[in-house]
Motif scaffolding. Sequence first.
Motif, PDB file in Angstrom:
ATOM      1  N   GLY A  74       0.863  -1.181   0.000  1.00  0.00           N
ATOM      2  CA  GLY A  74       0.000   0.000   0.000  1.00  0.00           C
ATOM      3  C   GLY A  74       0.893   1.222   0.000  1.00  0.00           C
ATOM      4  N   ASP A  75       0.751   2.044   1.036  1.00  0.00           N
ATOM      5  CA  ASP A  75       1.639   3.199   1.184  1.00  0.00           C
ATOM      6  C   ASP A  75       2.660   2.997   2.293  1.00  0.00           C
ATOM      7  OD1 ASP A  75       0.371   4.669  -0.842  1.00  0.00           O
ATOM      8  OD2 ASP A  75      -1.188   5.351   0.543  1.00  0.00           O
ATOM      9  N   GLU A  76       2.709   1.803   2.875  1.00  0.00           N
ATOM     10  CA  GLU A  76       3.597   1.533   4.009  1.00  0.00           C
ATOM     11  C   GLU A  76       4.925   0.961   3.526  1.00  0.00           C
ATOM     12  OE1 GLU A  76       4.933   1.345   7.916  1.00  0.00           O
ATOM     13  OE2 GLU A  76       3.186   2.348   7.037  1.00  0.00           O
ATOM     14  N   PRO A  77       6.051   1.627   3.835  1.00  0.00           N
ATOM     15  CA  PRO A  77       7.356   1.087   3.436  1.00  0.00           C
ATOM     16  C   PRO A  77       7.720  -0.125   4.301  1.00  0.00           C
ATOM     17  CG  PRO A  77       7.657   3.054   4.771  1.00  0.00           C
ATOM     18  CD  PRO A  77       6.172   2.909   4.555  1.00  0.00           C
ATOM     19  N   VAL A  78       8.038  -1.238   3.646  1.00  0.00           N
ATOM     20  CA  VAL A  78       8.331  -2.463   4.390  1.00  0.00           C
ATOM     21  C   VAL A  78       9.731  -2.990   4.109  1.00  0.00           C
ATOM     22  CG1 VAL A  78       5.913  -3.121   4.550  1.00  0.00           C
ATOM     23  CG2 VAL A  78       7.274  -3.916   2.605  1.00  0.00           C
ATOM     24  N   SER A  79      10.400  -2.467   3.084  1.00  0.00           N
ATOM     25  CA  SER A  79      11.763  -2.883   2.784  1.00  0.00           C
ATOM     26  C   SER A  79      12.434  -1.780   1.979  1.00  0.00           C
ATOM     27  CB  SER A  79      11.780  -4.202   2.004  1.00  0.00           C
ATOM     28  OG  SER A  79      13.102  -4.716   1.880  1.00  0.00           O
ATOM     29  N   ALA A  80      13.759  -1.716   2.061  1.00  0.00           N
ATOM     30  CA  ALA A  80      14.514  -0.703   1.325  1.00  0.00           C
ATOM     31  C   ALA A  80      15.906  -1.243   1.028  1.00  0.00           C
ATOM     32  CB  ALA A  80      14.608   0.598   2.128  1.00  0.00           C
ATOM     33  N   ALA A  81      16.510  -0.731  -0.026  1.00  0.00           N
ATOM     34  CA  ALA A  81      17.835  -1.201  -0.417  1.00  0.00           C
ATOM     35  C   ALA A  81      18.472  -0.192  -1.355  1.00  0.00           C
ATOM     36  CB  ALA A  81      17.736  -2.570  -1.094  1.00  0.00           C
ATOM     37  N   ARG A  82      19.809  -0.312  -1.518  1.00  0.00           N
ATOM     38  CA  ARG A  82      20.547   0.591  -2.401  1.00  0.00           C
ATOM     39  C   ARG A  82      21.476  -0.213  -3.309  1.00  0.00           C
ATOM     40  NH1 ARG A  82      22.169   2.136   2.398  1.00  0.00           N
ATOM     41  NH2 ARG A  82      24.377   2.291   1.876  1.00  0.00           N
ATOM     42  N   LEU A  83      21.760   0.360  -4.459  1.00  0.00           N
ATOM     43  CA  LEU A  83      22.766  -0.144  -5.380  1.00  0.00           C
ATOM     44  C   LEU A  83      23.715   1.003  -5.662  1.00  0.00           C
ATOM     45  CD1 LEU A  83      23.731  -2.361  -7.519  1.00  0.00           C
ATOM     46  CD2 LEU A  83      22.318  -1.082  -9.146  1.00  0.00           C
ATOM     47  N   GLU A  84      25.019   0.802  -5.408  1.00  0.00           N
ATOM     48  CA  GLU A  84      25.992   1.848  -5.665  1.00  0.00           C
ATOM     49  C   GLU A  84      26.782   1.500  -6.918  1.00  0.00           C
ATOM     50  OE1 GLU A  84      28.247   3.067  -2.283  1.00  0.00           O
ATOM     51  OE2 GLU A  84      26.436   3.645  -1.162  1.00  0.00           O
ATOM     52  N   LEU A  85      26.834   2.450  -7.842  1.00  0.00           N
ATOM     53  CA  LEU A  85      27.485   2.283  -9.138  1.00  0.00           C
ATOM     54  C   LEU A  85      28.716   3.172  -9.174  1.00  0.00           C
ATOM     55  CD1 LEU A  85      24.213   2.556 -11.267  1.00  0.00           C
ATOM     56  CD2 LEU A  85      25.392   0.456 -10.608  1.00  0.00           C
ATOM     57  N   LEU A  86      29.881   2.568  -9.049  1.00  0.00           N
ATOM     58  CA  LEU A  86      31.130   3.323  -9.025  1.00  0.00           C
ATOM     59  C   LEU A  86      31.771   3.247 -10.401  1.00  0.00           C
ATOM     60  CD1 LEU A  86      32.556   2.204  -5.565  1.00  0.00           C
ATOM     61  CD2 LEU A  86      31.243   4.254  -6.115  1.00  0.00           C
ATOM     62  N   PRO A  87      31.883   4.368 -11.093  1.00  0.00           N
ATOM     63  CA  PRO A  87      32.450   4.352 -12.449  1.00  0.00           C
ATOM     64  C   PRO A  87      33.891   3.862 -12.430  1.00  0.00           C
ATOM     65  CG  PRO A  87      32.218   6.615 -11.632  1.00  0.00           C
ATOM     66  CD  PRO A  87      31.521   5.733 -10.654  1.00  0.00           C
ATOM     67  N   GLY A  88      34.265   3.163 -13.498  1.00  0.00           N
ATOM     68  CA  GLY A  88      35.630   2.676 -13.613  1.00  0.00           C
ATOM     69  C   GLY A  88      35.865   1.343 -12.953  1.00  0.00           C
ATOM     70  N   THR A  89      34.824   0.725 -12.386  1.00  0.00           N
ATOM     71  CA  THR A  89      34.967  -0.584 -11.759  1.00  0.00           C
ATOM     72  C   THR A  89      34.068  -1.581 -12.476  1.00  0.00           C
ATOM     73  OG1 THR A  89      33.158  -0.523 -10.153  1.00  0.00           O
ATOM     74  CG2 THR A  89      35.166   0.653  -9.570  1.00  0.00           C
ATOM     75  N   ARG A  90      34.300  -2.865 -12.191  1.00  0.00           N
ATOM     76  CA  ARG A  90      33.459  -3.915 -12.764  1.00  0.00           C
ATOM     77  C   ARG A  90      32.439  -4.436 -11.755  1.00  0.00           C
ATOM     78  NH1 ARG A  90      39.080  -5.821 -15.207  1.00  0.00           N
ATOM     79  NH2 ARG A  90      39.629  -4.451 -13.475  1.00  0.00           N
ATOM     80  N   PHE A  91      32.415  -3.825 -10.569  1.00  0.00           N
ATOM     81  CA  PHE A  91      31.561  -4.304  -9.492  1.00  0.00           C
ATOM     82  C   PHE A  91      30.542  -3.242  -9.110  1.00  0.00           C
ATOM     83  CE2 PHE A  91      35.555  -6.509  -9.160  1.00  0.00           C
ATOM     84  CZ  PHE A  91      35.222  -7.800  -8.792  1.00  0.00           C
ATOM     85  N   ALA A  92      29.274  -3.629  -9.069  1.00  0.00           N
ATOM     86  CA  ALA A  92      28.231  -2.800  -8.474  1.00  0.00           C
ATOM     87  C   ALA A  92      27.945  -3.357  -7.088  1.00  0.00           C
ATOM     88  CB  ALA A  92      26.974  -2.817  -9.333  1.00  0.00           C
ATOM     89  N   GLY A  93      27.725  -2.475  -6.128  1.00  0.00           N
ATOM     90  CA  GLY A  93      27.590  -2.908  -4.742  1.00  0.00           C
ATOM     91  C   GLY A  93      26.167  -2.849  -4.233  1.00  0.00           C
ATOM     92  N   LEU A  94      25.751  -3.927  -3.576  1.00  0.00           N
ATOM     93  CA  LEU A  94      24.451  -3.968  -2.910  1.00  0.00           C
ATOM     94  C   LEU A  94      24.634  -3.550  -1.454  1.00  0.00           C
ATOM     95  CD1 LEU A  94      23.008  -7.378  -4.182  1.00  0.00           C
ATOM     96  CD2 LEU A  94      22.773  -5.107  -5.219  1.00  0.00           C
ATOM     97  N   PHE A  95      23.814  -2.619  -1.007  1.00  0.00           N
ATOM     98  CA  PHE A  95      23.927  -2.107   0.358  1.00  0.00           C
ATOM     99  C   PHE A  95      22.543  -1.913   0.957  1.00  0.00           C
ATOM    100  CE2 PHE A  95      27.810  -0.743  -1.724  1.00  0.00           C
ATOM    101  CZ  PHE A  95      28.776  -1.061  -0.778  1.00  0.00           C
TER     102      PHE A  95
END
Length: 265
Positions: free
Chosen positions: A174-195
């Motif tokens: 509905g309108d209730e936040p129940v989960s959250a997450a981030r993805l960090e994209l660092l240029p020049g690398t081959r790895f994206a990070g889940l946080f």
Amino acid sequence: MDHSGVLALFDRDMREGAHPDGPDATIERVGRVVRQIAPAHGWNGVLWSDLDESTADAAIARQITDFTALGREFEWKVYGHDHPFDLGQRLVAAGFTPEPEETLMIVEVADLDLDAEAPAGIRIVPVTDASGVDLAARVHEQAFGTDGARLRARMLAQLKADPDAVVAVLALAGDEPVSAARLELLPGTRFAGLFGGGTVESWRGKGIYRALVAHRARVAVANGYRYLQVDALARSRPILERLGFQPLTTTTPYLYVPDGVPAAA
């Protein structure tokens, strides 16, 4: 996956060759130590070191002196393959406090099942403004039992300075936040990070976390990243293993709080 080869690549891209992870942060090399200096709401700490029994104690003392002069608490991330073998013990002897051990898990994005969808009644929305940041910080507080003030300040600064470098998402019932997450994209690398993947306790076990991983993986693919990496706590590791992530090593944060500097909540 070639574990030793990918781990060496991770060390080169994300640790020794680290890029700043936020606005106004800088990467510095001091001898055989690579560290990040950031504003008070950012992450300050040591990312990589190449030390031995004869150099470790002096390097530790130098970092304590420098961060104390800046008035910053800081973290020294010790990986299971770092040297010397007793680096963690030396940090504790110097006044650091170990935090719970995590597992560095990595997957080649091409090996992931990206079709995991949110369960019925849950919709995934991007965080694009201050109100979304407030909701993400609220979920963080409920999921982890910690103050979300620092996270809130950091996300607001990232959105203002470089909104393309971080992808933050909310799962709403509905309108209730129940989960959250981030993805960090660092240029020049081959790895994206889940946080920051966290779900309110009453909503766990319903597939929301898995759906958020798949959502962020699709974004990583669209941006040309080959690998996803995450420092997983014990609760998340089984889910990530089922998705195809493989454990490569452990990582333990060691925290130092200089006298007179309030510890982050």
